[in-house]
Design an enzyme around this catalytic site. Structure first.
Site, PDB file in Angstrom:
ATOM      1  N   CYS A 131      -4.544   7.655  -8.999  1.00 13.87           N
ATOM      2  CA  CYS A 131      -5.257   8.401 -10.037  1.00 13.87           C
ATOM      3  C   CYS A 131      -4.291   8.616 -11.210  1.00 13.87           C
ATOM      4  O   CYS A 131      -3.147   9.024 -11.016  1.00 13.87           O
ATOM      5  CB  CYS A 131      -5.734   9.735  -9.482  1.00 13.87           C
ATOM      6  SG  CYS A 131      -6.370  10.821 -10.774  1.00 13.87           S
ATOM      7  N   CYS A 134      -3.853  12.917 -11.339  1.00 19.29           N
ATOM      8  CA  CYS A 134      -3.111  13.666 -10.312  1.00 19.29           C
ATOM      9  C   CYS A 134      -2.052  12.803  -9.615  1.00 19.29           C
ATOM     10  O   CYS A 134      -1.195  13.314  -8.904  1.00 19.29           O
ATOM     11  CB  CYS A 134      -4.073  14.275  -9.285  1.00 19.29           C
ATOM     12  SG  CYS A 134      -4.936  13.055  -8.279  1.00 19.29           S
ATOM     13  N   CYS A 165     -11.572   9.222  -8.929  1.00 20.61           N
ATOM     14  CA  CYS A 165     -10.794  10.223  -8.191  1.00 20.61           C
ATOM     15  C   CYS A 165     -11.722  11.410  -7.964  1.00 20.61           C
ATOM     16  O   CYS A 165     -12.141  12.067  -8.932  1.00 20.61           O
ATOM     17  CB  CYS A 165      -9.551  10.654  -8.965  1.00 20.61           C
ATOM     18  SG  CYS A 165      -8.697  12.032  -8.146  1.00 20.61           S
ATOM     19  N   CYS A 168     -10.276  14.835  -9.313  1.00 19.65           N
ATOM     20  CA  CYS A 168     -10.210  15.081 -10.762  1.00 19.65           C
ATOM     21  C   CYS A 168     -11.516  14.730 -11.477  1.00 19.65           C
ATOM     22  O   CYS A 168     -11.703  15.097 -12.639  1.00 19.65           O
ATOM     23  CB  CYS A 168      -9.076  14.284 -11.393  1.00 19.65           C
ATOM     24  SG  CYS A 168      -7.482  14.553 -10.612  1.00 19.65           S
ATOM     25  N   CYS A 191      -2.665 -10.104  -3.050  1.00 18.89           N
ATOM     26  CA  CYS A 191      -1.999 -11.401  -2.821  1.00 18.89           C
ATOM     27  C   CYS A 191      -2.159 -12.372  -3.986  1.00 18.89           C
ATOM     28  O   CYS A 191      -1.245 -13.127  -4.281  1.00 18.89           O
ATOM     29  CB  CYS A 191      -2.431 -12.018  -1.501  1.00 18.89           C
ATOM     30  SG  CYS A 191      -4.143 -12.523  -1.433  1.00 18.89           S
ATOM     31  N   HIS A 221      -7.134 -15.672   1.235  1.00 17.27           N
ATOM     32  CA  HIS A 221      -5.695 -15.402   1.150  1.00 17.27           C
ATOM     33  C   HIS A 221      -5.027 -16.592   0.453  1.00 17.27           C
ATOM     34  O   HIS A 221      -5.538 -17.711   0.508  1.00 17.27           O
ATOM     35  CB  HIS A 221      -5.080 -15.171   2.541  1.00 17.27           C
ATOM     36  CG  HIS A 221      -3.665 -14.650   2.460  1.00 17.27           C
ATOM     37  ND1 HIS A 221      -3.301 -13.613   1.625  1.00 17.27           N
ATOM     38  CD2 HIS A 221      -2.524 -15.015   3.092  1.00 17.27           C
ATOM     39  CE1 HIS A 221      -2.010 -13.374   1.756  1.00 17.27           C
ATOM     40  NE2 HIS A 221      -1.499 -14.215   2.637  1.00 17.27           N
ATOM     41  N   ASP A 238       5.425 -16.681   2.092  1.00 19.47           N
ATOM     42  CA  ASP A 238       4.416 -15.678   1.748  1.00 19.47           C
ATOM     43  C   ASP A 238       5.128 -14.527   1.061  1.00 19.47           C
ATOM     44  O   ASP A 238       5.773 -13.706   1.722  1.00 19.47           O
ATOM     45  CB  ASP A 238       3.666 -15.205   2.998  1.00 19.47           C
ATOM     46  CG  ASP A 238       2.429 -14.401   2.614  1.00 19.47           C
ATOM     47  OD1 ASP A 238       2.529 -13.607   1.650  1.00 19.47           O
ATOM     48  OD2 ASP A 238       1.383 -14.567   3.252  1.00 19.47           O
ATOM     49  N   GLU A 241       4.715 -10.830   2.219  1.00 21.09           N
ATOM     50  CA  GLU A 241       5.332 -10.430   3.488  1.00 21.09           C
ATOM     51  C   GLU A 241       6.801 -10.830   3.557  1.00 21.09           C
ATOM     52  O   GLU A 241       7.428 -10.674   4.599  1.00 21.09           O
ATOM     53  CB  GLU A 241       4.583 -11.091   4.659  1.00 21.09           C
ATOM     54  CG  GLU A 241       3.082 -10.937   4.631  1.00 21.09           C
ATOM     55  CD  GLU A 241       2.617  -9.596   5.164  1.00 21.09           C
ATOM     56  OE1 GLU A 241       2.684  -9.402   6.378  1.00 21.09           O
ATOM     57  OE2 GLU A 241       2.179  -8.758   4.362  1.00 21.09           O
TER      58      GLU A 241
HETATM   59 ZN   LIG Z   1      -6.882  12.552  -9.469  1.00 22.88          ZN
END
Ligand SMILES: [Zn+2]
Length: 371
Positions: A131, A134, A165, A168, A191, A221, A238, A241
């Site tokens: 967010c 926040c 959010c 908020c 990815c 992927h 990859d 990872e």
């Molecule tokens: Zn928020």
């Protein structure tokens, strides 16, 4: 003494042998090219006309990737990537890395350094955006949907995911950026963003003569590979990872089921399904994905030759035919031999199960949690 060891006529003979072998390779490259060109000219229409909309869901992805593979060769973009990456950091760990993996070459160790740098210091995974008010990214963030990309669209955004959010009461946008140079600065995504940016960085680090390729899987992927001079084969990477040479990662570790895996590089296209889908239990029956399996596979072969043709361009000189021979035919045929499946034991770290990027819920929903 010197004259005895290297009589002048020997030098002549070496030159003759060199020009003879070049001549033979040129002639062979020419015949091979013309034979393939004739074959695919005859069969292209037939292959394309058999594909229906279900088949094209697969084939169009391959065509689109072929169209964008050249983006990682742009000299300006490579220069920017090189200036953004902390090269000294990569090189500082190289000696230690070589001691740890004596079976690898310098190039391989550099790639390993880059993988770890990219994952730990450079790029960030995003399952859901934080967010902007926040700063929290937990249950408060809920996906609402997606909107089309802006116009003009220099960042090559494919779509903008919109979240709310709940704490908020504000919207948070997550644009899915596709421009690898822009990603050098935003440094976050899933990815697609990871591999897109990594491909550019990999090429920048290994140099413009290196061979790299984009690897696409039909079950959502992507990853990549480079051709190792020392190991004399394509190596799985990859970046999400930091995985190196672990082709069984997806089926055996994540438990991912897959139908097609295709590799796209500058000089050809290769069906890598047998390399990455070794475990028969994890192989999705291709006939459940498309209507005409053999036509889709014919299309992949056609794409391979079309990519070779693009790569060599207008064949004019003997050198062009030798380029076709070495960069297209030799590498392509070398790969069609049965793939070795074992990983280098000192590097493979399959003791952790399941996909490491993405939250537990997200990986479970995708069938990649290793259960
Ligand atoms: Zn928020």
């Amino acid at each position: 003494m010197d004259t005895y060891l290297h009589p002048p006529h020997m030098e002549m003979r070496n030159m003759d042998v060199k020009s003879l072998s070049e001549g033979l390779i040129t002639a062979y490259g020419k015949v091979a090219f013309e034979t393939l060109d004739t074959y695919f000219n005859i069969h292209e229409k037939r292959v394309l006309s058999r594909l229906n909309s279900k088949d094209r869901a697969v084939t169009q992805s391959i065509t689109a990737l072929r169209g964008s593979i050249d983006r990682y060769n742009d000299a300006n973009d490579l220069f920017i990537a090189e200036s953004v990456i902390e090269m000294d950091k990569l090189y500082s760990g190289l000696e230690e890395r070589q001691k740890k993996h004596p079976s690898l070459g310098m190039q391989d160790c550099l790639v390993l350094e880059l993988l770890h740098y990219f994952k730990n210091d450079f790029f960030t995974w995003v399952t859901k955006p934080k967010c902007t008010n926040c700063g929290k990214c937990e249950d408060n963030i809920v996906m609402k949907g997606a909107v089309p990309p802006p116009n003009p669209n220099p960042d090559e955004i494919t779509r903008v995911e919109v979240y709310t959010c709940n704490d908020c009461g504000i919207n948070v946008a997550f644009p899915r950026i596709n421009n690898p140079v822009r990603l050098l600065y935003t440094r976050k995504g899933r990815c697609g963003e990871w591999v897109n940016c990594f491909m550019l960085v990999l090429k920048a680090v290994l140099g413009e003569d290196s061979k790299t390729r984009y690897v696409w899987n039909n079950e959502d992927h992507v990853w990549c590979e480079y051709y190792s001079h020392h190991l004399k084969r394509w190596i799985h990477l990859d970046p999400c990872e930091a995985a190196f040479d672990q082709p069984n990662l997806y089926t055996d570790n994540w438990g991912k089921k897959m139908s097609w895996v295709i590799g796209i590089n500058d000089s050809y296209v290769m069906d890598l399904s047998s390399k990455y889908i070794n475990n028969p239990e994890k192989k999705i029956d291709q006939s459940t994905v498309v209507t005409h399996v053999s036509s889709v596979n014919d299309f992949i072969k056609l794409s391979a030759f079309q990519q070779m043709k693009n790569y060599v361009g207008q064949l004019k000189s003997p050198e062009d035919y030798r380029k076709f021979y070495y960069d297209c035919l030799v590498l392509f045929r070398q790969e069609r031999n049965p793939h070795r499946t074992e990983s280098l034991p000192s590097i493979a770290s399959l003791n952790i199960r399941g996909r490491q990027t993405g939250g537990a819920e997200w990986t479970k929903a995708r069938g990649e949690d290793g259960v």
